[in-house]
Design an enzyme around this catalytic site. Structure first.
Site, PDB file in Angstrom:
ATOM      1  N   ASN A 192      -0.427  45.845  48.392  1.00  0.00           N
ATOM      2  CA  ASN A 192       0.648  46.444  47.593  1.00  0.00           C
ATOM      3  C   ASN A 192       0.591  47.960  47.765  1.00  0.00           C
ATOM      4  O   ASN A 192      -0.313  48.609  47.248  1.00  0.00           O
ATOM      5  CB  ASN A 192       0.454  46.046  46.123  1.00  0.00           C
ATOM      6  CG  ASN A 192       1.509  46.632  45.208  1.00  0.00           C
ATOM      7  OD1 ASN A 192       2.304  47.481  45.613  1.00  0.00           O
ATOM      8  ND2 ASN A 192       1.507  46.196  43.962  1.00  0.00           N
ATOM      9  N   HIS A 250       9.636  43.510  46.851  1.00  0.00           N
ATOM     10  CA  HIS A 250       8.433  44.343  46.710  1.00  0.00           C
ATOM     11  C   HIS A 250       7.213  43.532  47.145  1.00  0.00           C
ATOM     12  O   HIS A 250       7.022  42.392  46.747  1.00  0.00           O
ATOM     13  CB  HIS A 250       8.302  44.784  45.252  1.00  0.00           C
ATOM     14  CG  HIS A 250       7.054  45.553  44.975  1.00  0.00           C
ATOM     15  ND1 HIS A 250       6.574  46.516  45.833  1.00  0.00           N
ATOM     16  CD2 HIS A 250       6.171  45.495  43.936  1.00  0.00           C
ATOM     17  CE1 HIS A 250       5.462  47.027  45.328  1.00  0.00           C
ATOM     18  NE2 HIS A 250       5.192  46.420  44.186  1.00  0.00           N
ATOM     19  N   CYS A 282       6.379  51.524  41.613  1.00  0.00           N
ATOM     20  CA  CYS A 282       6.721  50.778  42.842  1.00  0.00           C
ATOM     21  C   CYS A 282       8.196  50.870  43.245  1.00  0.00           C
ATOM     22  O   CYS A 282       8.493  50.973  44.434  1.00  0.00           O
ATOM     23  CB  CYS A 282       6.284  49.326  42.714  1.00  0.00           C
ATOM     24  SG  CYS A 282       4.544  49.165  42.324  1.00  0.00           S
TER      25      CYS A 282
HETATM   26  O1  UT7 Z   1       3.193  46.593  41.965  1.00  0.00           O
HETATM   27  C1  UT7 Z   1       3.343  46.439  40.585  1.00  0.00           C
HETATM   28  C2  UT7 Z   1       3.475  45.049  40.271  1.00  0.00           C
HETATM   29  N1  UT7 Z   1       2.188  44.413  40.330  1.00  0.00           N
HETATM   30  C3  UT7 Z   1       2.150  43.137  40.489  1.00  0.00           C
HETATM   31  O2  UT7 Z   1       3.181  42.563  40.710  1.00  0.00           O
HETATM   32  C4  UT7 Z   1       0.852  42.400  40.291  1.00  0.00           C
HETATM   33  C5  UT7 Z   1       1.129  41.163  39.483  1.00  0.00           C
HETATM   34  N2  UT7 Z   1      -0.015  40.332  39.203  1.00  0.00           N
HETATM   35  C6  UT7 Z   1      -0.634  39.600  40.158  1.00  0.00           C
HETATM   36  O3  UT7 Z   1      -0.330  39.685  41.323  1.00  0.00           O
HETATM   37  C7  UT7 Z   1      -1.662  38.603  39.713  1.00  0.00           C
HETATM   38  O4  UT7 Z   1      -1.577  38.433  38.310  1.00  0.00           O
HETATM   39  C8  UT7 Z   1      -3.115  39.004  40.087  1.00  0.00           C
HETATM   40  C9  UT7 Z   1      -3.301  38.884  41.596  1.00  0.00           C
HETATM   41  C10 UT7 Z   1      -3.405  40.404  39.612  1.00  0.00           C
HETATM   42  C11 UT7 Z   1      -4.087  38.045  39.433  1.00  0.00           C
HETATM   43  O5  UT7 Z   1      -3.802  36.715  39.841  1.00  0.00           O
HETATM   44  P1  UT7 Z   1      -3.675  35.554  38.766  1.00  0.00           P
HETATM   45  O6  UT7 Z   1      -3.453  34.308  39.492  1.00  0.00           O
HETATM   46  O7  UT7 Z   1      -2.650  35.986  37.765  1.00  0.00           O
HETATM   47  O8  UT7 Z   1      -5.127  35.518  38.149  1.00  0.00           O
HETATM   48  P2  UT7 Z   1      -5.535  35.699  36.632  1.00  0.00           P
HETATM   49  O9  UT7 Z   1      -5.368  37.120  36.217  1.00  0.00           O
HETATM   50  O10 UT7 Z   1      -4.883  34.638  35.802  1.00  0.00           O
HETATM   51  O11 UT7 Z   1      -7.064  35.367  36.709  1.00  0.00           O
HETATM   52  C12 UT7 Z   1      -7.546  34.056  37.047  1.00  0.00           C
HETATM   53  C13 UT7 Z   1      -9.033  34.161  37.243  1.00  0.00           C
HETATM   54  C14 UT7 Z   1      -9.746  34.931  36.125  1.00  0.00           C
HETATM   55  O12 UT7 Z   1     -10.990  34.319  35.902  1.00  0.00           O
HETATM   56  P3  UT7 Z   1     -11.229  33.336  34.639  1.00  0.00           P
HETATM   57  O13 UT7 Z   1     -10.911  34.180  33.431  1.00  0.00           O
HETATM   58  O14 UT7 Z   1     -10.248  32.224  34.860  1.00  0.00           O
HETATM   59  O15 UT7 Z   1     -12.643  32.951  34.787  1.00  0.00           O
HETATM   60  C15 UT7 Z   1      -9.974  36.286  36.742  1.00  0.00           C
HETATM   61  O16 UT7 Z   1     -11.086  36.947  36.193  1.00  0.00           O
HETATM   62  O17 UT7 Z   1      -9.301  34.872  38.459  1.00  0.00           O
HETATM   63  C16 UT7 Z   1     -10.246  35.905  38.178  1.00  0.00           C
HETATM   64  N3  UT7 Z   1     -10.029  36.988  39.123  1.00  0.00           N
HETATM   65  C17 UT7 Z   1     -10.653  37.028  40.312  1.00  0.00           C
HETATM   66  N4  UT7 Z   1     -11.527  36.202  40.902  1.00  0.00           N
HETATM   67  C18 UT7 Z   1     -11.972  36.535  42.123  1.00  0.00           C
HETATM   68  C19 UT7 Z   1      -9.239  38.075  38.983  1.00  0.00           C
HETATM   69  N5  UT7 Z   1      -9.332  38.826  40.091  1.00  0.00           N
HETATM   70  C20 UT7 Z   1     -10.213  38.209  40.926  1.00  0.00           C
HETATM   71  C21 UT7 Z   1     -10.715  38.511  42.203  1.00  0.00           C
HETATM   72  N6  UT7 Z   1     -11.593  37.645  42.766  1.00  0.00           N
HETATM   73  N7  UT7 Z   1     -10.349  39.604  42.889  1.00  0.00           N
END
Ligand code: UT7
Length: 328
Positions: free
Chosen positions: A285, A255, A113
């Site tokens: 992104n 970013h 990125c």
């Molecule tokens: O460009 C390079 C840099 N990249 C980034 O900066 C990305 C950084 N990370 C993020 O933006 C976030 O961590 C994500 C958007 C990827 C995920 O968001 P989060 O708030 O950190 O969610 P999480 O990974 O803690 O997951 C929470 C819940 C999980 O379910 P359980 O285990 O609590 O039942 C995930 O399985 O949300 C679930 N989940 C989803 N639910 C519905 C993950 N993705 C999805 C989805 N739809 N698309």
């Protein structure tokens, strides 16, 4: 040392708009989850058969047009991308050919990125001694064919695009001045965000494809934490190096990965929300394209005016991160 400024900006995104509802049919997700957790409502994706040079070339042409510069005048083309048209040659050589930039030397930078910010840092090194006068720096990425459409935690996040700037020597007035660009890496953390297959470790094979190793693997939570920490740190360091306080910043371009990251970074830096440039809602992104497309749109919409102080920072796989501080 020569001062360096921006003579032109350009960007190009594919015409195909992909709203959040597209993913509701593929994985267990919802528009509501995607919007509240990421701020993304839509993204642009290429048509099958398109490659990064199909986006980087028109983005570069627009930047050259704004600069009023013939491609033949370019001394150097640097493209920040990890998704070149093919493994070899570089995307930069393909774009050089398509632009007819016969007198340039051309190469890619693979830094995920922040690759555009890495590109600025490298361009400055070439330009400061006066040996290279006109330099095209592009950030572009096609992530849509590197994501697993069965993995809801990554497939909803990314989009395709390219953005470009034409840099020139500047007296600090007409074309402003890039005051500083600082870049960082920490290879110890590479396993938190990577694409395992298709390189020399796991070359393309039927087995590789069966296992889905050609796709982005990410530990989102960990990446989230590091990106906030490092982007804040890089922004503070670059402002300190130029003795500039956050109050002086006219526009902040973080970013564009996740609105929650961007808001938190701006809050910690004490930059008010109305000074933050945001495109993540419409493009997702776009990796290396995120900063230069947002910069170009802000310039063309009249938000960023000549003389404005602009801070941009980014974070991505590697880990890599960095910041640039410029007077537009
Ligand atoms: O460009 C390079 C840099 N990249 C980034 O900066 C990305 C950084 N990370 C993020 O933006 C976030 O961590 C994500 C958007 C990827 C995920 O968001 P989060 O708030 O950190 O969610 P999480 O990974 O803690 O997951 C929470 C819940 C999980 O379910 P359980 O285990 O609590 O039942 C995930 O399985 O949300 C679930 N989940 C989803 N639910 C519905 C993950 N993705 C999805 C989805 N739809 N698309």
């Amino acid at each position: 040392m020569k001062k360096i400024g921006i003579k032109g900006t350009g960007s190009f995104v594919p015409t195909r708009e992909v709203p959040n509802s597209y993913f509701e049919k593929m994985v267990d997700t919802s528009d509501e989850w995607i919007v509240t957790r990421t701020g993304i409502r839509s993204r642009r994706m290429i048509e099958p058969g398109q490659a990064i040079s199909d986006l980087a070339t028109p983005a570069s042409e627009r930047a050259l047009e704004m600069a009023g510069l013939s491609p033949k005048k370019l001394d150097l083309i640097v493209i920040g991308t990890s998704t070149a048209d093919m493994l070899s040659p570089s995307a930069a050589c393909i774009v050089q050919h398509r632009l007819g930039a016969k007198n340039a030397v051309a190469f890619d930078i693979n830094a995920a990125c922040p690759a555009f910010i890495y590109g600025l840092a490298v361009a400055q090194k070439f330009m400061q001694d006066g040996s290279h006068r006109y330099v095209l720096v592009v950030g572009g990425e096609i992530v849509s064919n590197r994501i697993d459409y069965k993995d809801r935690s990554t497939c909803v996040l990314f989009g395709d695009g390219a953005g470009a700037v034409v840099l020139t020597h500047s007296n600090g007035h007409r074309y402003g001045e890039i005051l500083a660009t600082q870049i960082y890496s920490d290879g110890d953390l590479w396993k938190l965000l990577y694409v395992p297959g298709g390189g020399s470790r796991i070359p393309p094979s039927y087995q590789m494809l069966d296992k889905g190793l050609q796709y982005v693997k990410m530990q989102g939570n960990e990446v989230f934490k590091y990106s906030i920490r490092t982007m804040v740190d890089a922004a503070r360091k670059i402002m300190e190096s130029k003795k500039i306080t956050a109050k002086k910043i006219d526009w902040f371009i973080p970013h564009q990965a996740n609105i929650r990251i961007m808001e938190e970074v701006a809050k910690r830096l004490e930059i008010p929300p109305d000074k933050v440039i945001i495109t993540v809602h419409k493009y997702g992104n776009t990796s290396a394209a995120s900063i230069p497309t947002a910069l170009d749109e802000a310039v063309r919409s009249g938000k960023i005016q000549h003389g404005d102080l602009v801070l941009a920072n980014s974070f991505g796989a590697g880990f890599t991160w960095g910041a640039t501080l410029l007077r537009y």
